[in-house]
Design a protein around this motif. Structure first.
Motif, PDB file in Angstrom:
ATOM      1  N   ALA A   5       0.909  -1.196  -0.242  1.00  0.00           N
ATOM      2  CA  ALA A   5       0.311  -0.296  -0.211  1.00  0.00           C
ATOM      3  C   ALA A   5       0.812   1.002  -0.186  1.00  0.00           C
ATOM      4  O   ALA A   5       0.331   2.359  -0.305  1.00  0.00           O
ATOM      5  CB  ALA A   5      -1.279  -0.081   1.302  1.00  0.00           C
ATOM      6  N   ALA A   6       2.160   1.220   0.305  1.00  0.00           N
ATOM      7  CA  ALA A   6       2.987   2.404   0.365  1.00  0.00           C
ATOM      8  C   ALA A   6       4.424   1.959  -0.652  1.00  0.00           C
ATOM      9  O   ALA A   6       4.791   1.252  -1.026  1.00  0.00           O
ATOM     10  CB  ALA A   6       3.266   2.242   1.531  1.00  0.00           C
ATOM     11  N   PRO A   7       4.575   2.565  -1.445  1.00  0.00           N
ATOM     12  CA  PRO A   7       5.569   2.809  -2.399  1.00  0.00           C
ATOM     13  C   PRO A   7       6.743   2.822  -1.417  1.00  0.00           C
ATOM     14  O   PRO A   7       7.630   2.408  -2.335  1.00  0.00           O
ATOM     15  CB  PRO A   7       5.039   4.339  -3.048  1.00  0.00           C
ATOM     16  CG  PRO A   7       4.778   4.904  -2.669  1.00  0.00           C
ATOM     17  CD  PRO A   7       3.899   3.981  -1.878  1.00  0.00           C
ATOM     18  N   SER A   8       7.270   3.653  -0.189  1.00  0.00           N
ATOM     19  CA  SER A   8       7.894   3.671   0.509  1.00  0.00           C
ATOM     20  C   SER A   8       8.267   2.593   0.968  1.00  0.00           C
ATOM     21  O   SER A   8       7.224   2.529   1.779  1.00  0.00           O
ATOM     22  CB  SER A   8       8.359   5.148   0.573  1.00  0.00           C
ATOM     23  OG  SER A   8       8.714   5.952  -0.219  1.00  0.00           O
ATOM     24  N   PHE A   9       9.507   2.106   1.871  1.00  0.00           N
ATOM     25  CA  PHE A   9      10.245   1.357   2.687  1.00  0.00           C
ATOM     26  C   PHE A   9       9.169   2.540   3.669  1.00  0.00           C
ATOM     27  O   PHE A   9       8.904   3.408   3.738  1.00  0.00           O
ATOM     28  CB  PHE A   9      11.295   0.949   3.296  1.00  0.00           C
ATOM     29  CG  PHE A   9      11.929  -0.335   2.155  1.00  0.00           C
ATOM     30  CD1 PHE A   9      11.461  -0.776   1.472  1.00  0.00           C
ATOM     31  CD2 PHE A   9      13.257  -0.248   2.233  1.00  0.00           C
ATOM     32  CE1 PHE A   9      11.237  -1.958   1.084  1.00  0.00           C
ATOM     33  CE2 PHE A   9      13.934  -1.112   1.368  1.00  0.00           C
ATOM     34  CZ  PHE A   9      12.065  -2.408   1.101  1.00  0.00           C
ATOM     35  N   LEU A  32       1.922   6.761   6.920  1.00  0.00           N
ATOM     36  CA  LEU A  32       0.474   5.723   6.561  1.00  0.00           C
ATOM     37  C   LEU A  32      -0.834   6.265   6.418  1.00  0.00           C
ATOM     38  O   LEU A  32      -1.278   5.351   4.903  1.00  0.00           O
ATOM     39  CB  LEU A  32       1.071   4.574   6.758  1.00  0.00           C
ATOM     40  CG  LEU A  32       2.186   3.284   7.595  1.00  0.00           C
ATOM     41  CD1 LEU A  32       3.168   2.597   8.233  1.00  0.00           C
ATOM     42  CD2 LEU A  32       2.707   2.878   5.604  1.00  0.00           C
ATOM     43  N   THR A  33      -0.855   6.633   7.671  1.00  0.00           N
ATOM     44  CA  THR A  33      -2.300   6.939   7.827  1.00  0.00           C
ATOM     45  C   THR A  33      -2.740   8.479   6.941  1.00  0.00           C
ATOM     46  O   THR A  33      -4.338   8.018   5.837  1.00  0.00           O
ATOM     47  CB  THR A  33      -2.572   6.748   8.983  1.00  0.00           C
ATOM     48  OG1 THR A  33      -2.679   7.767   9.376  1.00  0.00           O
ATOM     49  CG2 THR A  33      -2.412   5.842   9.747  1.00  0.00           C
ATOM     50  N   LYS A  34      -2.252   9.238   6.363  1.00  0.00           N
ATOM     51  CA  LYS A  34      -2.785  10.142   6.178  1.00  0.00           C
ATOM     52  C   LYS A  34      -2.197  10.172   4.355  1.00  0.00           C
ATOM     53  O   LYS A  34      -2.580  11.181   3.732  1.00  0.00           O
ATOM     54  CB  LYS A  34      -1.846  11.546   6.621  1.00  0.00           C
ATOM     55  CG  LYS A  34      -2.667  11.345   8.529  1.00  0.00           C
ATOM     56  CD  LYS A  34      -4.508  11.308   7.796  1.00  0.00           C
ATOM     57  CE  LYS A  34      -4.692  11.908   9.744  1.00  0.00           C
ATOM     58  NZ  LYS A  34      -5.687  11.584  10.103  1.00  0.00           N
ATOM     59  N   GLU A  42      -4.221  -4.178   4.485  1.00  0.00           N
ATOM     60  CA  GLU A  42      -3.001  -4.632   2.966  1.00  0.00           C
ATOM     61  C   GLU A  42      -1.173  -4.174   3.462  1.00  0.00           C
ATOM     62  O   GLU A  42      -1.115  -4.874   5.362  1.00  0.00           O
ATOM     63  CB  GLU A  42      -2.890  -2.961   2.463  1.00  0.00           C
ATOM     64  CG  GLU A  42      -4.627  -2.807   1.795  1.00  0.00           C
ATOM     65  CD  GLU A  42      -5.139  -0.997   1.423  1.00  0.00           C
ATOM     66  OE1 GLU A  42      -4.876  -0.859  -0.092  1.00  0.00           O
ATOM     67  OE2 GLU A  42      -3.779  -0.339   2.298  1.00  0.00           O
ATOM     68  N   GLY A  43      -0.925  -3.902   2.120  1.00  0.00           N
ATOM     69  CA  GLY A  43       0.962  -4.604   2.898  1.00  0.00           C
ATOM     70  C   GLY A  43       1.331  -3.926   2.874  1.00  0.00           C
ATOM     71  O   GLY A  43       1.413  -3.192   2.221  1.00  0.00           O
ATOM     72  N   ARG A 139      14.228   5.251   2.912  1.00  0.00           N
ATOM     73  CA  ARG A 139      12.951   5.168   2.704  1.00  0.00           C
ATOM     74  C   ARG A 139      12.288   5.115   1.174  1.00  0.00           C
ATOM     75  O   ARG A 139      11.706   4.006   0.674  1.00  0.00           O
ATOM     76  CB  ARG A 139      12.016   5.644   3.672  1.00  0.00           C
ATOM     77  CG  ARG A 139      12.282   5.560   4.885  1.00  0.00           C
ATOM     78  CD  ARG A 139      11.341   6.968   5.617  1.00  0.00           C
ATOM     79  NE  ARG A 139       9.546   6.096   5.531  1.00  0.00           N
ATOM     80  CZ  ARG A 139       9.429   7.264   4.756  1.00  0.00           C
ATOM     81  NH1 ARG A 139       9.531   8.315   4.448  1.00  0.00           N
ATOM     82  NH2 ARG A 139       7.905   7.188   4.762  1.00  0.00           N
ATOM     83  N   GLN A 140      12.613   6.389   0.686  1.00  0.00           N
ATOM     84  CA  GLN A 140      12.097   6.202  -0.754  1.00  0.00           C
ATOM     85  C   GLN A 140      13.244   5.692  -1.683  1.00  0.00           C
ATOM     86  O   GLN A 140      12.323   4.921  -2.581  1.00  0.00           O
ATOM     87  CB  GLN A 140      13.110   7.729  -0.855  1.00  0.00           C
ATOM     88  CG  GLN A 140      11.806   8.290  -2.682  1.00  0.00           C
ATOM     89  CD  GLN A 140      13.421   8.208  -3.530  1.00  0.00           C
ATOM     90  OE1 GLN A 140      13.995   7.488  -3.557  1.00  0.00           O
ATOM     91  NE2 GLN A 140      12.403   7.590  -4.560  1.00  0.00           N
ATOM     92  N   SER A 141      13.870   4.938  -1.611  1.00  0.00           N
ATOM     93  CA  SER A 141      15.482   4.911  -2.359  1.00  0.00           C
ATOM     94  C   SER A 141      14.739   2.813  -1.849  1.00  0.00           C
ATOM     95  O   SER A 141      15.573   2.275  -2.939  1.00  0.00           O
ATOM     96  CB  SER A 141      16.343   4.916  -2.230  1.00  0.00           C
ATOM     97  OG  SER A 141      16.822   4.501  -1.561  1.00  0.00           O
TER      98      SER A 141
END
Length: 239
Positions: A5-9, A32-34, A42-43, A139-141
């Motif tokens: 559900a999230a593109p970043s770590f 995550l939530t906002k 979701e994972g 996180r982003q990479s």
């Protein structure tokens, strides 16, 4: 494992074993939530920045976010890189730190040289800002190892940091073209980039005596932060 559900770590202080539940910190919960608006079930992928990674499942997604660990992986670095860089022009260091972290550099070591010193007032504030940038880039990479940022040291002290089996490279317009050189496939590589004012003749002799290989990164003159990024990209692209 459910779809991510999230593109970043998502960064966590420590990753427990499979089946355990943890609450992520406030900043990660907001993401995550906002931002991602995750839903229960979701994972997400977690990292601790020290080689620990995990697949997890959202079990609570309100003001707080709680995840259940599904699968854990502990990694050891096959290749590491330390970038030692002289002071760039004012205001360009933050961008450089962020990009070095995105490309997977392990350690960033600022160096003071004969012609230039890092302006190091409010050292704790700057280091904390660099740590935030490094974590965001981690996180982003979607990397497993967070960039370590250090306080400046003299070039002579920096040259002593590289152990025996180390690739040593210094950005040098007169050096061997980058395409003719191959980075080490394993172990530590150390890259050295001078300040905006360049190295002195004596410092260049010190680097030669320490086994540093000159590497040409462009057919033009590069700023210090650009040279650091080019040298890191050359290393990172090799795997």
């Amino acid at each position: 494992m459910p779809a991510e559900a999230a593109p970043s770590f998502v960064w966590v202080e420590a990753i427990p074993g499979a089946g355990e539940r943890i609450m992520v910190d406030e900043a990660e919960a907001h993401y995550l939530t906002k931002v991602c608006r995750v839903r229960v079930g979701e994972g997400v992928s977690l990292t601790d920045g020290r080689g620990g990674r995990a697949q997890a499942r959202i079990v609570q997604a309100s003001d707080e976010a709680i995840v259940e660990i599904v699968e854990v992986e502990r990694l050891l670095p096959k290749r590491t890189a330390m970038m030692m860089v002289g002071a760039p022009e004012r205001g360009r260091a933050d961008w450089m730190v962020e990009k070095l972290a995105e490309l997977g550099v392990t350690t960033f070591q600022p160096i003071d040289t004969e012609r230039s010193h890092w302006a190091w007032a409010k050292a704790e504030v700057r280091l904390e800002r660099w740590r935030r940038l490094a974590r965001a880039a981690l996180r982003q990479s979607r990397r497993s190892f967070e960039l370590e940022t250090r306080e400046p040291i003299a070039l002579s002290a920096a040259l002593a940091l590289a152990p025996g089996e180390t690739g040593r490279y210094v950005a040098d317009p007169e050096g061997t073209p980058a395409w003719r050189l191959n980075p080490l496939a394993t172990g530590l590589s150390v890259g050295l980039v001078g300040p905006a004012e360049g190295f002195s003749t004596g410092e260049r002799e010190q680097m030669t005596n320490a086994g540093y290989i000159g590497i040409s990164l462009s057919n033009g003159r590069l700023r210090s932060e650009t040279a650091a990024l080019a040298l890191t990209s050359w290393w990172s692209a090799a795997g």
